[in-house]
Design an enzyme around this catalytic site. Sequence first.
Site: not given
Length: 676
Positions: A114, A185, A249
């Site tokens: 991440d 990420h 995301e």
Amino acid sequence: MSHTAPAAGAISFQRRAGMAPEGYELAITPQHITVSATTGAGLFYGAITLWELLPTGQGAAEVPAQRIRDAPVYSWRGLMLDSARHFQSLAYIRSMIDWMAWHKLNVLQWHLTDDQGWRIEIRRYPRLTSIGAWRRPPTLGPASHAAPAEAPYGGYYTQREIRDLVAYAAFRHVTIVPEIDMPGHAQAAIAAYPELGSLDGPPPPVSSRWGVHTYLYNLEPRTFGFIENVLREVIELFPSRYIHAGGDEAVKDQWRASALVQARARQLGISDPEALQGYFTEKIGRFLAAHGRRLVGWDEILRPGLSTDAVVMSWHGTSGAHAAAVAGNDAILTPWPTLYFDNRQSALPTEPPGRTRVISLEDVYRFDPLDPSLSQAQQRHVLGLQANIWTEHISSDARVDWMSLPRAAAVAEVGWSPPARRQWPDFLQRLAAFMPRYRALGPNAADSAFAIDAHLSASADQVAVTLANQTGFGDIRYTLDGNDPGADSSLYAPPLAVPLGAELRAATFVGKERVSQVWSHRADLQSIAHRSSRELELCSDGVGLLLEPPRNAAPPGIIVALDIMNPCWIYHGADLSHGTQLTAAVVPLPFNFEIGADAQKIPVGDARSAIGELEIRADNCSSPPLATLALTSNTTLITLPAVQLPPLPGRHDVCLRFARPALDPMWALDWVEIRE
């Protein structure tokens, strides 16, 4: 006539064709115990059920004679562990795999990469771990994403360690599914290899900020070559049929701003940045399929043209799973907020850091994966369910246990048992019987469902006490002599009046077994007037969090509750009739949150001093301040000078709100006392 069978001695395990892959039969007669199944997993789960039937403790024991035929409803009964935000020890992950196996959970999704860390050794790219596995802790003040004076935080798992862990899990019939996040990420990877990024300029740091970042891999052939080389090593380490490629995301700001990405998009004939992610996903999916694996991704990957071989994890509610099943894709239900275990389990002040939204054990248990609007053929595409343990605010192994258990037991039962067999009171009864096993075997299971919730109010010479617990299950017993309550202690019944100065201790019991921690409180006026921020009501819940101050800002053990979008708290029911004295302690926190344009909505800039003030109002937060307390330090916990509030007839809600000149540091209320 009832019979019992010896719990040790004549026990046999046998293979038998024709049973479901994880199904088993457990036959207990007065003479013999037999576990039958078609597969090793079935035999294992039959043995687990036999173990559950045995009473706790050592020595000879008996179990009732009976026959059990059992099989799970869903094949995917999982948990996701985020090791990127906070790093767990291998010993802890082994213990987690153990208790997953006790509950017949069979998939551990391992979130290994991440923005805040890269946790898997990739031998071809050593900088992923020499650089990408380490970050600087946030500090107070400007540029809090980098604190050069503090030791870096991080770590990673070597390939040898991973192989050993995968084998350990497989022996317990737990499949580890690795997650390598892409295209977003990716900040830790880009910090290690800047050429993977979308924009020119110096490499970013490995992030110490929480939230949605903007760093995405670019779309160059060499970047896909990097990703495929990484995945080759991942495939070698993990025999799982599934490889999770993230996909969530992925903010497209950098792709839109990148001349390199835009040139590649024109070459591909793709003008929509969202369609670019579809291209990215399909390319990775084809690579995995060529190597005999299936791509799993969060529900953002669900776009027209997605291969039906891809598996969709539905986290934006359940709609993603429905759409995937209709489109012919397999799906896994993992909806926010119900199956997000960074949400706290109760509103009690004993809960550890996390999000302030309460997702109780009952909330999890009552989640129903069945979508009756799907046809039977479409329902078969729903493989199961999974709860996610995101660890931005879960910094220790013990807290992972607390946030997971016993809610993971509810996930296990929902994934295993058909709806007609799931009964909440029966589950609570069985859970109460299982709580001693948690204590005996080590997991730090939360007692939130049974913990004492107390409300105290004082009169001239005594304190009125109301005791309850979240589920209303069990008996509450208490003492006033300073000793912990036992199964024979006084049974609580309202109303309970306690003399001023007495120490009240209470706990929940089911039969003779204590199923909660002992709650204790001295019934005096000061303790009743004293309320921590976790005992107050937040004025709003934009992004409500329970947070720990940095080590150098406050003593260990302090946890504050605040909405980072609105630093404001409500103290309910203060008697201001005769004029009261207010004392408060406040603490600064680094603002290490990536929330994009929403940061502009946080009220700042109305302070009267360089550091800021705590404003106190009555009844509502827009009324004129009754008092204003100037802050005296922006680096450490401070107790502000006591202030006398003007008399107002009756009881009032008191609003405490910070005015400050800047976002970083942000201020939090630790505690407040309002006394006559």
